[in-house]
Design a protein around this motif. Structure first.
Motif, PDB file in Angstrom:
ATOM      1  N   ASP A   1       7.438  -2.588   4.451  1.00  0.00           N
ATOM      2  CA  ASP A   1       6.020  -2.859   3.935  1.00  0.00           C
ATOM      3  C   ASP A   1       5.142  -3.181   5.381  1.00  0.00           C
ATOM      4  O   ASP A   1       4.837  -4.185   5.633  1.00  0.00           O
ATOM      5  CB  ASP A   1       5.924  -3.981   3.213  1.00  0.00           C
TER       6      ASP A   1
ATOM      7  N   THR B   1       1.036   1.213  10.844  1.00  0.00           N
ATOM      8  CA  THR B   1       1.113   1.199   9.471  1.00  0.00           C
ATOM      9  C   THR B   1       0.945   2.470   8.806  1.00  0.00           C
ATOM     10  O   THR B   1       1.412   2.859   7.604  1.00  0.00           O
ATOM     11  CB  THR B   1       0.025   0.303   8.869  1.00  0.00           C
ATOM     12  N   GLU B   2       0.903   3.603   9.750  1.00  0.00           N
ATOM     13  CA  GLU B   2       0.310   4.940   9.190  1.00  0.00           C
ATOM     14  C   GLU B   2       1.305   5.945   9.972  1.00  0.00           C
ATOM     15  O   GLU B   2       1.959   5.793  10.886  1.00  0.00           O
ATOM     16  CB  GLU B   2      -1.081   5.437   9.307  1.00  0.00           C
TER      17      GLU B   2
ATOM     18  N   HIS C   1       2.103  -2.747   6.114  1.00  0.00           N
ATOM     19  CA  HIS C   1       0.819  -3.202   5.868  1.00  0.00           C
ATOM     20  C   HIS C   1       1.143  -4.962   5.846  1.00  0.00           C
ATOM     21  O   HIS C   1       0.165  -5.550   6.506  1.00  0.00           O
ATOM     22  CB  HIS C   1       0.162  -2.853   4.736  1.00  0.00           C
TER      23      HIS C   1
ATOM     24  N   ALA D   1       0.847  -1.381  -0.027  1.00  0.00           N
ATOM     25  CA  ALA D   1      -0.015   0.066  -0.081  1.00  0.00           C
ATOM     26  C   ALA D   1       0.815   1.461  -0.081  1.00  0.00           C
ATOM     27  O   ALA D   1       0.426   2.231  -0.742  1.00  0.00           O
ATOM     28  CB  ALA D   1      -0.849  -0.179   1.162  1.00  0.00           C
ATOM     29  N   ARG D   2       2.074   1.313   0.600  1.00  0.00           N
ATOM     30  CA  ARG D   2       2.829   2.328   0.745  1.00  0.00           C
ATOM     31  C   ARG D   2       3.599   2.591  -0.422  1.00  0.00           C
ATOM     32  O   ARG D   2       4.085   1.761  -1.081  1.00  0.00           O
ATOM     33  CB  ARG D   2       3.559   2.540   1.838  1.00  0.00           C
TER      34      ARG D   2
ATOM     35  N   ALA E   1       5.155   4.585  10.993  1.00  0.00           N
ATOM     36  CA  ALA E   1       4.918   3.406  10.351  1.00  0.00           C
ATOM     37  C   ALA E   1       5.872   2.409  10.410  1.00  0.00           C
ATOM     38  O   ALA E   1       7.326   2.754  10.028  1.00  0.00           O
ATOM     39  CB  ALA E   1       4.478   3.837   8.938  1.00  0.00           C
TER      40      ALA E   1
ATOM     41  N   SER F   1       1.730  -6.040   9.103  1.00  0.00           N
ATOM     42  CA  SER F   1       0.439  -6.187   9.946  1.00  0.00           C
ATOM     43  C   SER F   1      -0.289  -7.358   9.821  1.00  0.00           C
ATOM     44  O   SER F   1      -0.661  -8.066  10.542  1.00  0.00           O
ATOM     45  CB  SER F   1      -0.239  -4.901   9.685  1.00  0.00           C
ATOM     46  N   ILE F   2      -0.318  -7.801   8.541  1.00  0.00           N
ATOM     47  CA  ILE F   2      -0.894  -9.098   8.026  1.00  0.00           C
ATOM     48  C   ILE F   2      -0.460 -10.214   8.634  1.00  0.00           C
ATOM     49  O   ILE F   2      -1.071 -11.035   9.200  1.00  0.00           O
ATOM     50  CB  ILE F   2      -1.260  -9.117   6.352  1.00  0.00           C
TER      51      ILE F   2
ATOM     52  N   THR G   1       6.131  -8.677   2.183  1.00  0.00           N
ATOM     53  CA  THR G   1       4.909  -8.608   1.070  1.00  0.00           C
ATOM     54  C   THR G   1       4.427 -10.025   0.648  1.00  0.00           C
ATOM     55  O   THR G   1       3.449 -10.226   0.520  1.00  0.00           O
ATOM     56  CB  THR G   1       5.585  -7.479  -0.042  1.00  0.00           C
TER      57      THR G   1
END
Ligand code: BDR
Ligand code: CA
Length: 310
Positions: free
Chosen positions: A172, A267-268, A174, A72-73, A272, A177-178, A129
């Motif tokens: 990465d 994530t943000e 995001h 996403a980033r 992040a 986080s997953i 990723t």
């Protein structure tokens, strides 16, 4: 019986040491490598992965190319200032002979995990990723993976890519986080331990003296990496032991001291990629992670030396 591991990697100087350590350790059976962007582009890391399996005579070991950018980033600057444009310390080794698998890394991960249910340990040494894409492609793999032992994150040691974040998670967040939320057994081998174990110039010289193809390659590609550690940390030729620590943690977990706790991945924003440890267990919506907080550096360095030089 040897533990089946699948290494997801962005070689990379320390990835190179880690992969060679894995390929030379009888406790492990490497079932394949998947490449990821990070230390340099995914095209280059894929070629390096092929080079490394060929160097050790494992020409038929499958290598799949993975993602070229985060979920996403925007793509951050690659780690070429640390590892060289070629991920091999600027030494530009000759091209490999082998070919990449005709399927993306995430699909290969799913297929391998399904083929060996309950047996595969995933060992991610780069941004997460590919692992996250595999979970998104087939969430069922979470219960079929034996465990995930990753190099990344930092509970109390702060960051190396930013003040808050370690490079692999920062590249990465995001995806991380997953992976941290998936609910599979996960061990975080982060900066808390990898920066405690220092390879000195004398240690690296001793490796070089072994004169086998693995140590000769390490001897060639490490000076660029040493120069980075000297420039940024004033380490005078010494280096931290990042990716080999994660492989060593699979070979002999008793080298590390762990504590189980939820870990939240930010994530943000400016932080992040930060991995926030919840020692008081207040965020019970995050699954527990085994966080490596202690390491017997003497035993770790001895293990790496013994495997690389024999
Ligand atoms: C991690 O970042 C990469 O540069 C290294 O290969 C290692 O995986 C250390 O933060
Ligand atoms: Ca790496």
């Amino acid at each position: 019986m040897a533990t089946k591991i699948l290494i997801d990697t962005d070689p990379g100087v320390d990835d190179t040491m880690a992969i060679l350590l894995a390929l030379r350790s009888p406790e492990l059976e490497v079932v394949g490598l998947t490449s990821i962007f990070g230390n340099t582009s995914v095209e280059v890391t894929a070629q390096n992965a092929l080079r490394l399996v060929e160097l050790e005579g494992h020409d038929s070991l499958p290598v799949a190319k993975g993602a070229s950018r985060p979920l996403a980033r925007p793509l951050r600057q690659p780690g070429t200032h640390v590892h060289g444009e070629d991920g091999m310390g600027g030494t530009h080794p000759p091209p490999p002979h082998g070919k990449l698998l005709p399927m993306p890394a995430a699909q290969f991960i799913v297929e391998m995990v399904r083929f060996h249910p309950g047996e595969i340990t995933l060992v991610p040494l780069g941004p997460l990723t590919n692992i996250a894409l595999a979970v998104l492609l087939e969430p069922g793999i979470v219960s079929l993976v034996k465990e995930v032992v990753l190099m990344g994150g930092s509970a109390y040691a702060r960051g190396n890519a930013t003040p808050a974040a370690e490079a692999n998670i920062c590249n990465d967040p995001h995806a991380a986080s997953i992976v941290f939320r998936a609910g599979w057994p996960l061990t975080m081998v982060g900066l808390d331990v990898t920066t405690q174990t220092v390879m000195t110039p004398e240690y690296l010289d001793d490796l070089g003296k072994a004169g086998n193809p693995a140590t000769e390659l390490i001897h060639k590609i490490t000076p660029h990496y040493q120069a980075y550690f000297d420039q940024f940390y004033g380490m005078k030729g010494s280096i931290h032991t990042h990716d080999p620590s994660a492989v060593a943690c699979v070979i002999d977990p008793s080298i590390f001291g762990t504590e189980s706790m939820p870990v939240y991945v930010e994530t943000e924003g400016r932080c992040a990629g930060e991995t926030v440890p919840d020692r008081r267990r207040q965020w019970l919506d995050e699954p527990p992670v085994k966080v490596c907080l202690g390491v017997d550096s003497t035993r770790l360095l001895a293990l790496i030396k013994e495997r690389l030089t024999s």
